[in-house]
Design a protein around this motif. Structure first.
Motif, short mmCIF file in Angstrom:
data_model
loop_
_atom_site.label_atom_id
_atom_site.label_comp_id
_atom_site.label_asym_id
_atom_site.label_seq_id
_atom_site.Cartn_x
_atom_site.Cartn_y
_atom_site.Cartn_z
N THR A 156 0.83 -1.21 0.00
CA THR A 156 0.00 0.00 0.00
C THR A 156 0.86 1.25 0.00
OG1 THR A 156 -1.78 -1.15 1.17
CG2 THR A 156 -1.80 1.25 1.24
N ALA A 157 1.92 1.24 0.79
CA ALA A 157 2.81 2.40 0.83
C ALA A 157 3.47 2.64 -0.53
CB ALA A 157 3.88 2.20 1.91
N MET A 178 -3.84 -2.05 -11.06
CA MET A 178 -3.74 -1.30 -12.30
C MET A 178 -2.48 -0.46 -12.20
SD MET A 178 -7.54 0.03 -13.39
CE MET A 178 -7.80 1.04 -11.94
N VAL A 179 -1.71 -0.40 -13.28
CA VAL A 179 -0.45 0.33 -13.26
C VAL A 179 -0.17 0.95 -14.63
CG1 VAL A 179 0.69 -1.04 -11.46
CG2 VAL A 179 0.85 -1.76 -13.85
N THR A 180 0.56 2.05 -14.62
CA THR A 180 1.23 2.51 -15.83
C THR A 180 2.60 1.84 -15.87
OG1 THR A 180 2.24 4.38 -14.69
CG2 THR A 180 0.08 4.75 -15.73
N ALA A 181 3.32 2.01 -16.96
CA ALA A 181 4.69 1.49 -17.01
C ALA A 181 5.53 2.12 -15.90
CB ALA A 181 5.30 1.78 -18.39
N GLN A 182 5.29 3.40 -15.65
CA GLN A 182 6.00 4.07 -14.57
C GLN A 182 5.66 3.45 -13.22
OE1 GLN A 182 5.76 8.44 -14.53
NE2 GLN A 182 5.37 8.36 -12.33
N GLY A 183 4.36 3.19 -13.00
CA GLY A 183 3.94 2.58 -11.75
C GLY A 183 4.49 1.18 -11.58
N ALA A 184 4.53 0.41 -12.67
CA ALA A 184 5.09 -0.94 -12.60
C ALA A 184 6.55 -0.90 -12.20
CB ALA A 184 4.92 -1.65 -13.94
N GLY A 185 7.27 0.07 -12.74
CA GLY A 185 8.68 0.21 -12.37
C GLY A 185 8.85 0.56 -10.91
N THR A 186 8.00 1.44 -10.40
CA THR A 186 8.08 1.83 -8.99
C THR A 186 7.82 0.63 -8.08
OG1 THR A 186 7.37 4.08 -9.50
CG2 THR A 186 7.12 3.34 -7.22
N LEU A 187 6.79 -0.16 -8.40
CA LEU A 187 6.49 -1.33 -7.58
C LEU A 187 7.61 -2.36 -7.63
CD1 LEU A 187 2.67 -1.98 -8.17
CD2 LEU A 187 3.79 -0.66 -6.37
N THR A 188 8.16 -2.55 -8.82
CA THR A 188 9.25 -3.52 -8.96
C THR A 188 10.46 -3.10 -8.12
OG1 THR A 188 8.52 -4.14 -11.18
CG2 THR A 188 10.80 -4.64 -10.60
N ARG A 189 10.79 -1.82 -8.17
CA ARG A 189 11.93 -1.33 -7.38
C ARG A 189 11.66 -1.44 -5.89
NH1 ARG A 189 11.91 2.32 -11.68
NH2 ARG A 189 10.68 3.85 -10.49
N ALA A 190 10.38 -1.40 -5.50
CA ALA A 190 10.03 -1.53 -4.09
C ALA A 190 9.99 -2.99 -3.64
CB ALA A 190 8.68 -0.87 -3.83
N GLY A 191 10.23 -3.92 -4.57
CA GLY A 191 10.29 -5.33 -4.21
C GLY A 191 9.07 -6.13 -4.58
N PHE A 192 8.16 -5.54 -5.38
CA PHE A 192 6.93 -6.23 -5.76
C PHE A 192 6.94 -6.50 -7.27
CE2 PHE A 192 5.99 -3.67 -2.02
CZ PHE A 192 5.45 -4.62 -1.17
N PRO A 193 7.28 -7.71 -7.70
CA PRO A 193 7.31 -8.03 -9.14
C PRO A 193 5.93 -7.84 -9.76
CG PRO A 193 8.34 -9.77 -7.83
CD PRO A 193 7.65 -8.87 -6.86
N VAL A 194 5.90 -7.27 -10.95
CA VAL A 194 4.64 -6.97 -11.63
C VAL A 194 4.53 -7.80 -12.90
CG1 VAL A 194 3.28 -5.18 -12.78
CG2 VAL A 194 4.57 -4.63 -10.70
N ASP A 195 3.41 -8.51 -13.03
CA ASP A 195 3.11 -9.33 -14.21
C ASP A 195 1.98 -8.64 -14.97
OD1 ASP A 195 2.59 -11.27 -16.08
OD2 ASP A 195 1.67 -12.67 -14.66
N VAL A 196 2.34 -7.90 -16.03
CA VAL A 196 1.36 -7.12 -16.79
C VAL A 196 0.51 -8.05 -17.65
CG1 VAL A 196 1.08 -5.37 -18.59
CG2 VAL A 196 2.78 -5.05 -16.78
N ARG A 197 -0.82 -7.80 -17.66
CA ARG A 197 -1.75 -8.68 -18.36
C ARG A 197 -2.36 -8.06 -19.61
NH1 ARG A 197 -2.37 -14.17 -16.46
NH2 ARG A 197 -0.41 -14.15 -15.32
#
Length: 228
Positions: A156-157, A178-197
Motif C-alpha cells: 500500500t505504501a 492497475m499500473v502505468t509502465a512508470q507505476g510498474a517500475g516503482t512497484l518492482t523497485r520496491a520489491g513487488f514483481p509486476v506481471d502485466v496482463r
C-alpha cells in the motif's frame, strides 16, 4: 489546453443521502491529492445526479461542498445519464475549442468510458491515472506478488507513491493492480514483481471499484501481456 472530466460516484467520491434528504460526498482515497496535482489543468464533471426534482441542485451543492474551488467552471459541469455518447459530445463542445482527443474522461465504468472514446476522448479508470491519460500513456491490468518479508502494508505504501492502484487482494501473496509502465517500475523497485496482463480498457471484466472485492477468475485467466 487539455480538459479532464470526472465522474463522481465510485470515482471522485462516495455519495450519502442524509436524513434531511440532502446529499453529501465523501472524497475517495488519493482523490484530493490528484486534484491538487492537476490544479493548473482545466477540470470538469460528467455525472448522473440521479432521479427526482432537485437532483441536479443537490448534486451541485454537494460537489462544491466536498471539492471547494476545484470545479469552479460551471460550463464544464455536465449532469445527466452516461448511457450514450450524447453527454460526452456536449462536454467536448463546452470546452470552447479543445479537441476531443485533448479531453479526458475519468470514470470507473467501462461502458461509460467506451461511450467517451466514441467521441475520441481519452479515458482513465481511476483518478490516479488522469495525468497518464492526458499524456496518452496506457494503463495496464497486472498481478503483483508479495514476497516474503513484505506485506500489504508495504505494498500500500509503494502504491500510494506511484501510478498504481490495488484493485483486489487475492491472497496473502497475490494482488491485482492497475499500473502505468512508470507505476510498474516503482512497484518492482520496491520489491513487488509486476506481471502485466493487458490494457485496462480492453476488458469490462477487470474490477475498478477498489472498495468492493470481486471474483478474479476471469482476470487471472488472461494471457500475459508485456507493456511496450
Amino acid at each position: 489546453m487539455p480538459v479532464i472530466f470526472f465522474d463522481i460516484g465510485a470515482t471522485l467520491a462516495d455519495p450519502h443521502v442524509e436524513p434531511d434528504g440532502s446529499l453529501t460526498l465523501q472524497p475517495r482515497p488519493r482523490v484530493m491529492a490528484v486534484l491538487d496535482a492537476l490544479r493548473d489543468v482545466r477540470r470538469g464533471i460528467i455525472s448522473n445526479p440521479g432521479p427526482g426534482d432537485g437532483a441536479v441542485a443537490r448534486a451541485a451543492a454537494a460537489l462544491h461542498e466536498a471539492f471547494p474551488d476545484r470545479f469552479s467552471d460551471e460550463a464544464l459541469v455536465h449532469w445527466g445519464a452516461k448511457d450514450s455518447r450524447v453527454i460526452f459530445d456536449q462536454a467536448v463542445a463546452s470546452t470552447g475549442g479543445t479537441a476531443a482527443d485533448e479531453c479526458v474522461f475519468v470514470g470507473e465504468d467501462a461502458a461509460e468510458r467506451a461511450f467517451a472514446r466514441q467521441v475520441r476522448m481519452r479515458t482513465a479508470a481511476h483518478p490516479v491515472f488522469a495525468l497518464a491519460a492526458m499524456e496518452n500513456r496506457p494503463v495496464f491490468r497486472a498481478r503483483t506478488e508479495l514476497p516474503d518479508g513484505l506485506g500489504l502494508q508495504e505494498l500500500t505504501a509503494a502504491v500510494d507513491e506511484s501510478e498504481a492502484v490495488v484493485m483486489q487482494v487475492v491472497s496473502e501473496r497475490l494482488a491485482l493492480v492497475m499500473v502505468t509502465a512508470q507505476g510498474a517500475g516503482t512497484l518492482t523497485r520496491a520489491g513487488f514483481p509486476v506481471d502485466v496482463r493487458g490494457p485496462v480498457d480492453d476488458t469490462a471484466a477487470f474490477p475498478v471499484r477498489d472498495d468492493k472485492p470481486v471474483s478474479a477468475a476471469e482476470t487471472l485467466a488472461d494471457a500475459p501481456h508485456r507493456a511496450p
